[in-house]
Write an enzyme that holds these catalytic residues in place. Structure first.
Site, mmCIF file in Angstrom:
data_model
loop_
_atom_site.group_PDB
_atom_site.id
_atom_site.type_symbol
_atom_site.label_atom_id
_atom_site.label_comp_id
_atom_site.label_asym_id
_atom_site.label_seq_id
_atom_site.Cartn_x
_atom_site.Cartn_y
_atom_site.Cartn_z
ATOM 1 N N LYS A 1 -7.460 6.363 -19.400
ATOM 2 C CA LYS A 1 -7.707 6.907 -20.724
ATOM 3 C C LYS A 1 -6.432 6.820 -21.583
ATOM 4 C CE LYS A 1 -11.551 7.645 -18.592
ATOM 5 N NZ LYS A 1 -11.902 8.909 -17.947
ATOM 6 N N TYR B 1 -15.638 16.988 -15.763
ATOM 7 C CA TYR B 1 -15.971 15.571 -15.854
ATOM 8 C C TYR B 1 -17.101 15.227 -14.865
ATOM 9 C CZ TYR B 1 -15.451 10.525 -15.349
ATOM 10 O OH TYR B 1 -15.701 9.179 -15.282
ATOM 11 N N ASP C 1 -6.663 18.814 -14.345
ATOM 12 C CA ASP C 1 -6.966 17.462 -14.817
ATOM 13 C C ASP C 1 -6.564 17.409 -16.285
ATOM 14 O OD1 ASP C 1 -8.123 15.147 -15.874
ATOM 15 O OD2 ASP C 1 -9.866 15.245 -14.550
ATOM 16 N N ARG D 1 0.840 -1.206 0.000
ATOM 17 C CA ARG D 1 0.000 0.000 0.000
ATOM 18 C C ARG D 1 0.875 1.256 0.000
ATOM 19 N NH1 ARG D 1 -1.589 1.925 4.655
ATOM 20 N NH2 ARG D 1 -2.292 -0.061 5.496
HETATM 21 C C1 LIG Z 1 -12.440 9.309 -16.705
HETATM 22 C C2 LIG Z 1 -12.081 10.614 -16.155
HETATM 23 C C3 LIG Z 1 -11.889 10.784 -14.772
HETATM 24 C C4 LIG Z 1 -12.122 9.673 -13.771
HETATM 25 O O1 LIG Z 1 -11.226 8.619 -13.921
HETATM 26 P P1 LIG Z 1 -11.552 7.093 -13.537
HETATM 27 O O2 LIG Z 1 -10.311 6.373 -13.918
HETATM 28 O O3 LIG Z 1 -12.758 6.678 -14.338
HETATM 29 O O4 LIG Z 1 -11.841 7.053 -12.076
HETATM 30 C C5 LIG Z 1 -11.508 12.041 -14.335
HETATM 31 N N1 LIG Z 1 -11.331 13.070 -15.189
HETATM 32 C C6 LIG Z 1 -11.515 12.945 -16.516
HETATM 33 C C7 LIG Z 1 -11.304 14.124 -17.407
HETATM 34 C C8 LIG Z 1 -11.895 11.716 -17.046
HETATM 35 O O5 LIG Z 1 -12.101 11.602 -18.368
#
Ligand SMILES: *Cc1c(COP(=O)(O)O)cnc(C)c1O
Length: 378
Positions: free
Chosen positions: A195, A98, A170, A46
């Site tokens: 992603k 998001y 982000d 962890r």
């Molecule tokens: C998918 C996404 C998230 C969240 O990520 P997860 O891996 O699904 O928890 C946060 N910000 C953006 C811009 C995203 O596309």
């Protein structure tokens, strides 16, 4: 060093036992001590694991940060960053962020006493006007999801610095290959590595990248305390995916440019949102802060001519699915799917029941365009 070289090499060669070229997976929960107080840098997975360390070094290098924490999901990364603050603190963010981030902020943290301003962050005067003595964070997502609005990174970060608030970006939509917010003075970058960084739709993960060691110490402490770190298996998959980030992003983008132009010329498409089109209203900002346009686009479908469900059903190569950034093309309706959790705020966001979001994959562009063409016939 070229970012493509970093993505292949940084953090990777850590096995001195057998000189494996590829980072091994260390599937162990715990590590033995040679004697009290003496171990080889790891005691419990962890808190730290060599496979995860390799990934963290790699992502930190790509973004130009001092270090990174790899987390179980993107939302785990975002949740951790919000634990830098406490109830009573105020966060300024966009009104088209998001959907999952909006849900965490609005439905989980707001009832706990965190204060939020969800505003149109393209209007910098609005951002300035929202700053109060309690403002502790400005949360930036650019380009926005799904309408590809661009926020002025430098200006928003400057406002945060003047307010002595943390600036967090982000960077999921463009990846460090096309945008590096730390170069504009951001304090923290977060990713959903689910992603583009992993890129193969076979893992969920997140990352927090730190601009300095003070933030790194707090962040790594929180990730361990909250228990949100990424499993060694998943970290290994993301590390494997990242090696092809550059070539993938180029291929994604080349397809997206072609598809955006095709859609813009189609009679059953009312409007296309894509930073690589001349019709995008913010060319100067795109030029200033982005090294590419990415491969997310959205469009308004004429659903009188082409009903939404019929359009989706006819498509062969675009799977009707949430998520984005994988090698395969995905398509969805933000109104009914990815952004449905926004509730009443959805109406004001500019998203309509006709908005279609596309994550353009790396298939052959001609096949993708032919597929869209037959589905758009109505
Ligand atoms: C998918 C996404 C998230 C969240 O990520 P997860 O891996 O699904 O928890 C946060 N910000 C953006 C811009 C995203 O596309």
């Amino acid at each position: 060093m070229d970012i493509r070289t970093k993505s292949v090499h940084t953090g990777v060669n850590i096995d001195k036992t057998f000189n494996s070229v590829i980072t091994p997976i260390y599937p162990t929960s715990t590590f033995f001590f040679d004697e009290i107080g003496k171990h080889k840098g790891y005691d419990y997975t962890r808190s730290g694991n060599p496979t995860r360390t390799a990934l963290e070094a790699n992502i930190a290098a790509l973004e130009g940060g001092v270090n990174c924490s790899a987390t179980a999901t993107g939302m785990a990364a975002i949740t951790t960053v919000l634990f830098f603050l406490k109830p009573g603190d105020h966060i300024i963010t966009g009104d088209d962020i998001y959907g999952g981030t909006y849900r965490l902020f609005n439905a989980v943290l707001k009832p706990m006493g965190y204060k939020f301003s969800f505003i149109n962050m393209r209007d910098l005067n609005k951002v300035k006007a929202e700053v109060t003595k309690d403002t502790k964070m400005i949360w930036i997502e650019t380009p926005s999801n799904p309408l590809l609005n661009i926020i002025d990174l430098q200006a928003a970060i400057d406002i945060a610095q003047k307010a002595k608030a943390l600036s967090v970006v982000d960077n999921t939509f463009l990846s460090p290959y096309f945008q590096r917010p730390l170069e504009f003075g951001a304090d923290i970058v977060v990713h959903s590595t689910t992603k583009y960084l992993n890129g193969h739709s076979d893992v969920v993960g997140g990352a927090i990248v730190y601009a300095n060691t003070e933030l790194q110490e707090r962040g790594r402490y929180l990730v361990n305390a909250l228990g949100v770190s990424q499993s060694p298996y998943d970290a290994w998959l993301v590390l494997r995916g990242i090696k092809t980030l550059g070539p993938r992003m180029e291929a994604h983008q080349a397809n997206a440019v072609k598809i955006a132009h095709f859609l813009e010329g189609h009679k059953n498409v009312k409007k296309v949102y894509y930073p690589g089109l001349k019709s995008h209203p913010q060319p100067d900002l795109i030029q200033k802060q982005m090294k590419g346009f990415g491969a997310m686009l959205a469009f308004e479908l004429n659903t009188v001519q082409v009903p939404l469900n019929q359009f989706f059903k006819k498509l062969k190569y675009f799977a009707l699915a949430e998520s984005l950034g994988g090698v395969e093309s995905l398509i969805e309706t933000p109104w009914f799917m990815s952004h449905a959790s926004m509730g009443p705020a959805l109406k004001a966001s500019g998203i309509t029941q006709e908005t279609v979001r596309v994550s353009v994959g790396i298939e052959g562009a001609d096949d993708l365009i032919a597929d869209l063409d037959q589905a758009l016939k109505g």
